[in-house]
Design a protein around this motif. Sequence first.
Motif, PDB file in Angstrom:
ATOM      1  N   GLU A  43      32.110 -19.723 -19.383  1.00  0.00           N
ATOM      2  CA  GLU A  43      30.956 -20.551 -19.953  1.00  0.00           C
ATOM      3  C   GLU A  43      30.055 -20.701 -18.832  1.00  0.00           C
ATOM      4  OE1 GLU A  43      32.925 -24.196 -21.096  1.00  0.00           O
ATOM      5  OE2 GLU A  43      33.520 -23.152 -22.998  1.00  0.00           O
ATOM      6  N   ALA A  44      30.364 -20.951 -17.491  1.00  0.00           N
ATOM      7  CA  ALA A  44      29.580 -21.176 -16.684  1.00  0.00           C
ATOM      8  C   ALA A  44      28.573 -19.863 -16.477  1.00  0.00           C
ATOM      9  CB  ALA A  44      30.070 -21.095 -15.032  1.00  0.00           C
ATOM     10  N   CYS A  45      29.170 -18.661 -16.730  1.00  0.00           N
ATOM     11  CA  CYS A  45      28.273 -17.191 -16.653  1.00  0.00           C
ATOM     12  C   CYS A  45      27.196 -17.356 -17.726  1.00  0.00           C
ATOM     13  CB  CYS A  45      29.104 -16.087 -16.876  1.00  0.00           C
ATOM     14  SG  CYS A  45      29.975 -15.785 -15.444  1.00  0.00           S
ATOM     15  N   ARG A  46      27.520 -17.897 -19.089  1.00  0.00           N
ATOM     16  CA  ARG A  46      26.549 -17.975 -20.041  1.00  0.00           C
ATOM     17  C   ARG A  46      25.542 -18.990 -19.904  1.00  0.00           C
ATOM     18  NH1 ARG A  46      28.135 -15.993 -25.709  1.00  0.00           N
ATOM     19  NH2 ARG A  46      26.486 -17.312 -26.379  1.00  0.00           N
ATOM     20  N   ALA A  47      25.847 -19.910 -19.044  1.00  0.00           N
ATOM     21  CA  ALA A  47      25.034 -21.144 -18.656  1.00  0.00           C
ATOM     22  C   ALA A  47      24.051 -20.704 -17.857  1.00  0.00           C
ATOM     23  CB  ALA A  47      25.656 -22.456 -18.135  1.00  0.00           C
ATOM     24  N   ILE A  48      24.202 -19.406 -16.875  1.00  0.00           N
ATOM     25  CA  ILE A  48      23.210 -19.017 -16.010  1.00  0.00           C
ATOM     26  C   ILE A  48      22.695 -17.714 -16.488  1.00  0.00           C
ATOM     27  CG2 ILE A  48      24.043 -20.160 -13.989  1.00  0.00           C
ATOM     28  CD1 ILE A  48      25.139 -17.642 -12.725  1.00  0.00           C
ATOM     29  N   ASN A  49      23.437 -17.485 -17.814  1.00  0.00           N
ATOM     30  CA  ASN A  49      22.584 -16.227 -18.662  1.00  0.00           C
ATOM     31  C   ASN A  49      22.942 -15.065 -17.957  1.00  0.00           C
ATOM     32  OD1 ASN A  49      21.304 -15.815 -20.813  1.00  0.00           O
ATOM     33  ND2 ASN A  49      19.167 -16.144 -20.206  1.00  0.00           N
ATOM     34  N   LEU A  50      24.143 -14.816 -17.295  1.00  0.00           N
ATOM     35  CA  LEU A  50      24.456 -13.568 -16.755  1.00  0.00           C
ATOM     36  C   LEU A  50      24.730 -12.604 -17.934  1.00  0.00           C
ATOM     37  CD1 LEU A  50      27.133 -13.986 -13.865  1.00  0.00           C
ATOM     38  CD2 LEU A  50      24.670 -13.425 -13.824  1.00  0.00           C
ATOM     39  N   SER A  51      24.299 -11.165 -17.655  1.00  0.00           N
ATOM     40  CA  SER A  51      24.905 -10.257 -18.745  1.00  0.00           C
ATOM     41  C   SER A  51      26.283 -10.077 -18.878  1.00  0.00           C
ATOM     42  CB  SER A  51      24.107  -9.129 -18.396  1.00  0.00           C
ATOM     43  OG  SER A  51      24.659  -8.445 -17.267  1.00  0.00           O
ATOM     44  N   ASP A  77      27.340  -8.055 -15.846  1.00  0.00           N
ATOM     45  CA  ASP A  77      27.504  -8.941 -14.617  1.00  0.00           C
ATOM     46  C   ASP A  77      28.639  -9.828 -14.818  1.00  0.00           C
ATOM     47  OD1 ASP A  77      25.595  -7.614 -13.320  1.00  0.00           O
ATOM     48  OD2 ASP A  77      24.006  -8.766 -13.869  1.00  0.00           O
ATOM     49  N   ARG A 114      30.978  -9.073 -11.792  1.00  0.00           N
ATOM     50  CA  ARG A 114      30.634  -9.958 -10.494  1.00  0.00           C
ATOM     51  C   ARG A 114      31.536 -11.261 -10.449  1.00  0.00           C
ATOM     52  NH1 ARG A 114      26.648  -8.678  -7.304  1.00  0.00           N
ATOM     53  NH2 ARG A 114      26.755 -10.586  -6.908  1.00  0.00           N
ATOM     54  N   VAL A 115      32.119 -11.675 -11.691  1.00  0.00           N
ATOM     55  CA  VAL A 115      32.659 -13.014 -11.817  1.00  0.00           C
ATOM     56  C   VAL A 115      34.241 -12.901 -12.138  1.00  0.00           C
ATOM     57  CG1 VAL A 115      32.546 -15.276 -13.048  1.00  0.00           C
ATOM     58  CG2 VAL A 115      30.554 -14.117 -12.062  1.00  0.00           C
TER      59      VAL A 115
END
Lengths: 270, 222, 221
Positions: free
Chosen positions: B122-130, B133, B137-138
């Motif tokens: 969810e954090a990845c979505r919140a900063i809009n990572l593809s 990535d 990356r995460v």
Amino acid sequence: MDMSAYPLELPADDRPMVRFMNVVKSYGRLVVLDQLNLDIAEGEMVTVIGPSGSGKTTVLRMLMTLETINGGVIYIDGKPLTHMERNGVLVPADERHIRKMRASIGMCFQHFNLFPHMTALQNCMEGPVQVLGLSKAEARARSEELLTLVGMIDKKDQHPSRLSGGQQQRVAIARALAMRPKVMLFDEVTSALDPEVIGEVTNVIRKLVAEHNLTMLMVTHQMGFARDISDRICFFYRGKIEEQGPPAALFGNPQKERTKQFLSAVKEAD
Amino acid sequence: MSFDWKWDFTWEILPRLLAATVNTLIAAGAGYAIAVVLGLVLALAQRTPWKPLTLIVREFVEFIRSTPLVLQIFFVFYVGPQFGIRLSPWTSGMIAIGLHYSAYLSEVYRAGIDAVPRGQWEACRAINLSTRDTYFRVIIPQALPPSIAGMGNYLVGIFKDTPMLSVIGVAELMHAANAIGAENYRFLEPYTLVGLIFLAISLPTAGLVRLFEGWVRRKMGM
Amino acid sequence: MPIWEFLQTYWPLLLNGTLITCAQFLLASVIAIACALAAGLGKLSGNWLIRGAAVIYIEIFRGTSLLVQLYWIFFVLPLFGLTLPSFIAGFLSVGLNVGSYGAEIVRGAIQSVPKGQWEAGYAISMSPAKRMRRIILPQALALMLPPWGNLLIELLKGTALVSLISVADLMFQAKQINASTFLSAQAFGTALVVYYILARFLITPFMRWLERSMARRLGRA
């Protein structure tokens, strides 16, 4: 569903930063949000309160596109977020459209959700470098500025596991801000914190409200804090806005029976 | 033949066995390298939104895991020529053993990825990572440390399974021991030495894997 | 040769091999379970001699290859005066090998039974042996069944190696057919499918059934 009732874009004279238009959310037969209509003006700070299970958090998660909606349309800055135009009508948005629109929204979570394998600074730089395509130097400058704002610059090279809950949440706020969102969402950001560190997080949010013209939507259980900083309070009950208004009116002179019950129950618990 | 241990014979054959050990280590290393990469492909293929692919890959992994490696080695080695593809023992051996262990490693990765908390996605979505990535990356960096124990087990596992390559003539340790035994009509020393060499390598490796796991966790600040 | 023609010609050989494989599987399972229980309990024993023996057994059989163990038992043991027919050497090696892995499962499961259960057994003055048998093992058994399901599939796969000391199992028959006909895809392919069916449609469902009935007996269903 007839989508022709929904405009492709909101007119210039009626263009709030966020508009929920007849939004429905359900899990199977359980309706969590029923025909939600809610506008948030640019620069406005709106706080959602209500008993657990009333759908408060779902409002934020839908706006962050973490949940899909089952009916209605959400607009951001006049443009549809959950839908896109095709042949003159709105159709459910594809991943590309959502990614484009999502760029204007930032979110902080109850459990911070910092990336554990990155330092505080790397957490903040990740989005600007990978998503916005900033150079490392630009992203670093931006992140350091924001870490200074939240008072975490001296811990910038620490990993999350070395930080307290309050410190992690402040880094998470800086990480969200580094994306320069137009709308910030705070989902119970103090609920997982020990009482003595809640202040350091609420103070950062107070500072944001005072110094920046951000549009913010917050879910919280801190009634005093909500009253101090919000422009408007929405009381949710069973998936609907039961009552809303300026904090002084809603807390001081609630009109609905449900609101009174909830507020007195909260006061007793305090 | 007798059961008395002959030391002069032991010293005579030891260099040959140690030379073959190098081949065993190369085979294990090469097979493992294939398995590490292919396993990730198999794990990620089961997470695509396209359900038929998930199902096919899932069943393929189950198939590989439920059938004997030695049979798979024979299959790869002999079936190619039937269709005009001639593979050397080394090539077919590496394909078979790499494929076999990639199925196991894909399960290790899958468990590791499943263990990453939902909030991280969810954090990845919140900063809009593809999506790319988000994974590379995460999610994968966090899935790795808890996977190391399992990956280490299978590194030792692949090493212990290399003797099966002798059945198609890969000149590794077991192959050398068989040859020595057949030439000298003595099996006590070569087979016992092979066992000791395996013990001498696999026991410390298991310990090293544990140390490595701790090091990676510290390195990543977890 | 089309596959149905192949099967028509060779099904008696393949069926024979499959039966031998099943026999090897069952006998090796008995050995593996017995060794796993003995060594798993032994590793938790207070007696250092028993503990040491269990550790040595586990480390030797886990630290070397099944194929090495098989050859050693078949080719080297006769030098010590113990000559085993290949059929017995086969399931014995496989059972001893898998038992060493099973021992760690047994030990882990016993140690996972909550401390309160041990103390409750102690509080009603049960003897240690009785407590283990009546209180701890039944609960540990439920915990160890899922990993045993995987281990038994490893055991089935392990039995394919007995073909290398000429036990006429499924693998052996596939090799023989391949050598005389060069129909490699058919011979090895059929064997692969049979192993897959044994693992996925016999062993796995049986273990699932065992897990469920065990859960029912512990009142957890």
